[in-house]
Design a protein around this motif. Sequence first.
Motif, PDB file in Angstrom:
ATOM      1  N   PRO A 128      -1.515  -9.284   0.260  1.00 46.18           N
ATOM      2  CA  PRO A 128      -1.352  -7.858   0.518  1.00 46.18           C
ATOM      3  C   PRO A 128      -1.002  -7.082  -0.751  1.00 46.18           C
ATOM      4  O   PRO A 128      -0.511  -7.649  -1.723  1.00 46.18           O
ATOM      5  N   LEU A 129      -1.260  -5.798  -0.713  1.00 49.83           N
ATOM      6  CA  LEU A 129      -0.900  -4.900  -1.805  1.00 49.83           C
ATOM      7  C   LEU A 129       0.155  -3.923  -1.296  1.00 49.83           C
ATOM      8  O   LEU A 129       0.087  -3.460  -0.156  1.00 49.83           O
ATOM      9  N   CYS A 130       1.107  -3.576  -2.166  1.00 50.95           N
ATOM     10  CA  CYS A 130       2.129  -2.609  -1.781  1.00 50.95           C
ATOM     11  C   CYS A 130       1.514  -1.223  -1.628  1.00 50.95           C
ATOM     12  O   CYS A 130       1.958  -0.420  -0.816  1.00 50.95           O
ATOM     13  N   LYS A 131       0.478  -0.937  -2.403  1.00 50.51           N
ATOM     14  CA  LYS A 131      -0.306   0.293  -2.293  1.00 50.51           C
ATOM     15  C   LYS A 131      -1.669   0.003  -2.922  1.00 50.51           C
ATOM     16  O   LYS A 131      -1.786  -0.865  -3.787  1.00 50.51           O
ATOM     17  N   PRO A 132      -2.704   0.714  -2.506  1.00 51.62           N
ATOM     18  CA  PRO A 132      -4.056   0.398  -2.998  1.00 51.62           C
ATOM     19  C   PRO A 132      -4.205   0.482  -4.516  1.00 51.62           C
ATOM     20  O   PRO A 132      -4.976  -0.269  -5.097  1.00 51.62           O
ATOM     21  N   ASP A 133      -3.454   1.358  -5.170  1.00 51.93           N
ATOM     22  CA  ASP A 133      -3.586   1.502  -6.618  1.00 51.93           C
ATOM     23  C   ASP A 133      -2.423   0.847  -7.366  1.00 51.93           C
ATOM     24  O   ASP A 133      -2.046   1.296  -8.445  1.00 51.93           O
ATOM     25  N   CYS A 134      -1.879  -0.227  -6.822  1.00 51.85           N
ATOM     26  CA  CYS A 134      -0.765  -0.930  -7.466  1.00 51.85           C
ATOM     27  C   CYS A 134      -1.187  -1.352  -8.880  1.00 51.85           C
ATOM     28  O   CYS A 134      -2.218  -1.971  -9.077  1.00 51.85           O
ATOM     29  N   ALA A 135      -0.361  -0.991  -9.853  1.00 54.10           N
ATOM     30  CA  ALA A 135      -0.666  -1.298 -11.256  1.00 54.10           C
ATOM     31  C   ALA A 135      -0.274  -2.723 -11.636  1.00 54.10           C
ATOM     32  O   ALA A 135      -0.690  -3.219 -12.679  1.00 54.10           O
ATOM     33  N   GLY A 136       0.535  -3.367 -10.840  1.00 58.45           N
ATOM     34  CA  GLY A 136       0.921  -4.746 -11.116  1.00 58.45           C
ATOM     35  C   GLY A 136       1.972  -4.882 -12.193  1.00 58.45           C
ATOM     36  O   GLY A 136       2.648  -3.924 -12.561  1.00 58.45           O
ATOM     37  N   MET A 137       2.085  -6.097 -12.703  1.00 56.97           N
ATOM     38  CA  MET A 137       3.071  -6.402 -13.732  1.00 56.97           C
ATOM     39  C   MET A 137       2.374  -6.616 -15.073  1.00 56.97           C
ATOM     40  O   MET A 137       1.254  -7.099 -15.120  1.00 56.97           O
ATOM     41  N   CYS A 138       3.066  -6.264 -16.135  1.00 60.52           N
ATOM     42  CA  CYS A 138       2.537  -6.507 -17.478  1.00 60.52           C
ATOM     43  C   CYS A 138       2.531  -8.014 -17.715  1.00 60.52           C
ATOM     44  O   CYS A 138       3.553  -8.679 -17.538  1.00 60.52           O
ATOM     45  N   PRO A 139       1.402  -8.585 -18.119  1.00 59.58           N
ATOM     46  CA  PRO A 139       1.352 -10.031 -18.344  1.00 59.58           C
ATOM     47  C   PRO A 139       2.121 -10.474 -19.592  1.00 59.58           C
ATOM     48  O   PRO A 139       2.385 -11.652 -19.758  1.00 59.58           O
ATOM     49  N   VAL A 140       2.503  -9.532 -20.444  1.00 59.96           N
ATOM     50  CA  VAL A 140       3.222  -9.875 -21.669  1.00 59.96           C
ATOM     51  C   VAL A 140       4.728  -9.812 -21.457  1.00 59.96           C
ATOM     52  O   VAL A 140       5.450 -10.774 -21.677  1.00 59.96           O
ATOM     53  N   CYS A 141       5.243  -8.642 -21.017  1.00 62.37           N
ATOM     54  CA  CYS A 141       6.699  -8.472 -20.899  1.00 62.37           C
ATOM     55  C   CYS A 141       7.205  -8.574 -19.464  1.00 62.37           C
ATOM     56  O   CYS A 141       8.411  -8.678 -19.240  1.00 62.37           O
ATOM     57  N   GLY A 142       6.318  -8.504 -18.464  1.00 61.20           N
ATOM     58  CA  GLY A 142       6.721  -8.676 -17.078  1.00 61.20           C
ATOM     59  C   GLY A 142       7.250  -7.424 -16.400  1.00 61.20           C
ATOM     60  O   GLY A 142       7.745  -7.496 -15.281  1.00 61.20           O
ATOM     61  N   ILE A 143       7.145  -6.273 -17.031  1.00 63.17           N
ATOM     62  CA  ILE A 143       7.651  -5.036 -16.434  1.00 63.17           C
ATOM     63  C   ILE A 143       6.735  -4.605 -15.284  1.00 63.17           C
ATOM     64  O   ILE A 143       5.526  -4.834 -15.314  1.00 63.17           O
ATOM     65  N   ASP A 144       7.324  -4.016 -14.265  1.00 59.38           N
ATOM     66  CA  ASP A 144       6.556  -3.496 -13.138  1.00 59.38           C
ATOM     67  C   ASP A 144       5.916  -2.183 -13.582  1.00 59.38           C
ATOM     68  O   ASP A 144       6.600  -1.190 -13.812  1.00 59.38           O
ATOM     69  N   ARG A 145       4.608  -2.157 -13.699  1.00 63.61           N
ATOM     70  CA  ARG A 145       3.900  -0.978 -14.199  1.00 63.61           C
ATOM     71  C   ARG A 145       3.900   0.191 -13.220  1.00 63.61           C
ATOM     72  O   ARG A 145       3.524   1.299 -13.573  1.00 63.61           O
ATOM     73  N   ASN A 146       4.314  -0.042 -11.982  1.00 63.36           N
ATOM     74  CA  ASN A 146       4.443   1.040 -11.012  1.00 63.36           C
ATOM     75  C   ASN A 146       5.701   1.858 -11.286  1.00 63.36           C
ATOM     76  O   ASN A 146       5.787   3.016 -10.886  1.00 63.36           O
TER      77      ASN A 146
END
Length: 171
Positions: A128-146
């Motif tokens: 599932p997605l939290c919202k259709p345009d979920c930006a996800g997490m940065c693969p380098v630093c792990g920050i939530d891009r949302n």
Amino acid sequence: MPASPLHVLRLNARELLRQPGLRKEIDATLDPALFGIDDDRITGDLAIEVHAESGVDGIVVRGTIGFPWAAPCRRCLANVAGTARIELDETYQDDAADGGVAYPIEGDQIDLAPVVREHVVLELPDGPLCKPDCAGMCPVCGIDRNVASCDCDTSMRDERWAVLDDLRLDD
């Protein structure tokens, strides 16, 4: 020995088939573990509301199965919750052919438990997605891009295809 709570999902097919148009209602709330479903995504009981109606050539079972679920978002790992609602529409016949569209009536009874289990397992959310345009997490630093942004370089280069970067086609 007490009867299994699943007995409410067993119907006497002969009784129903004696009189076309006869209807039997089932309204039950059951633990998914009774069906052999041990999945952390299901967060509550299964609400089963179906009716079985006899016809000339079989019994039609229609209704809904509902259950609450929760799972992590596949991109950002935030908790996502919802309620699944499954529309049930199945036919049971005495002479159901293998691979046909109807389930067989076995031993003068219809056991709805396997059908309920099958539909619930198939309806569980895979990713599932939290919202259709979920930006996800940065693969380098792990920050939530949302929630925040970062300046990490996330461009990926596959060296096996690097030679194509220099390719110029004449149009």
